[in-house]
Write a protein that holds these residues in place. Sequence first.
Motif, PDB file in Angstrom:
ATOM      1  N   ALA A 215      21.505  75.023  46.684  1.00 20.15           N
ATOM      2  CA  ALA A 215      22.504  75.016  47.744  1.00 20.15           C
ATOM      3  C   ALA A 215      22.257  73.881  48.734  1.00 20.15           C
ATOM      4  O   ALA A 215      23.196  73.189  49.159  1.00 20.15           O
ATOM      5  N   THR A 218      23.293  70.614  47.310  1.00 20.11           N
ATOM      6  CA  THR A 218      24.744  70.479  47.277  1.00 20.11           C
ATOM      7  C   THR A 218      25.299  70.096  48.647  1.00 20.11           C
ATOM      8  O   THR A 218      26.220  69.273  48.753  1.00 20.11           O
ATOM      9  N   THR A 219      24.721  70.664  49.703  1.00 14.99           N
ATOM     10  CA  THR A 219      25.257  70.431  51.045  1.00 14.99           C
ATOM     11  C   THR A 219      24.613  69.236  51.741  1.00 14.99           C
ATOM     12  O   THR A 219      25.308  68.360  52.253  1.00 14.99           O
ATOM     13  N   SER A 222      24.184  65.686  48.984  1.00 13.41           N
ATOM     14  CA  SER A 222      25.278  65.338  48.068  1.00 13.41           C
ATOM     15  C   SER A 222      25.363  63.834  47.831  1.00 13.41           C
ATOM     16  O   SER A 222      25.913  63.383  46.820  1.00 13.41           O
TER      17      SER A 222
END
Length: 262
Positions: A215, A218-219, A222
């Motif tokens: 997670a 991804t945040t 990126s």
Amino acid sequence: MSTSATPREFSVERDGGVLRISWDRPDALNALTGEMVLGTAAAIEAAADDPAVRVVVVAGRGPAFSAGADLEEVNPDQPIGEATLDAANRLIRAIRAVPKPVVAAVHGPAAGFGASIALSADITLAASSAYFLLAFAHVGLMPDGGSTALVPASVGRARATRLAMLGERVDAATAFDWGLITKATSDEDFPAELANLTAKLEAGPTAAYARIKQALDTTALSALEPALEVEKEGQLALFESHDFAEGTRAFREKRKPRFVGA
């Protein structure tokens, strides 16, 4: 139970659920050769599919974490091939992709690509003797190893630009204050801090750690994959520049380089 494999320049050892990768070129401040980079990447990739491994620790033996790429391997009259950058990017991708916590145990210098590796870890623990240095511009290069994404994600664009262009050292206390690393500790307390940290991670909820890591990548990270590609393109061009040839010669001759911007 402990298992080990000991190539010439690094060692890989497993003790319980802890996989320790130790670079072993102390006389060269653990300057990274191709064998070390590819061997480290392969060990971490193998850990991804090994349920016995619950945490990975990367460290350097002797007085340094790593002084970065071994410039003694570089011939300034011969362009560096694409394979060098592919190997570096493979290692950074392995650290981020492995669904286990990766700890960088840093004492002494973490410079150039050595800094990129240290800052790509999930947890970066630094002794008071540690410092971080994006030394690339000193030899006419740009940061690689994902640093153009990893550093601004932690400290912001202004500080990242300062570190990349001016090549300033950041000591462990400052790195912690800026949010560049997880924790700074004294050299005396460093072994105990590292042991406590790895024990906590080894005993922790590794399935949850994997999801947390995914997670956050991804945040917060990126931009890492695009950065690796942009860095590769830029670095390949810089490898063929006059300034890089001059920078490597000056490094070997222990003098100030005379850059011309080409």
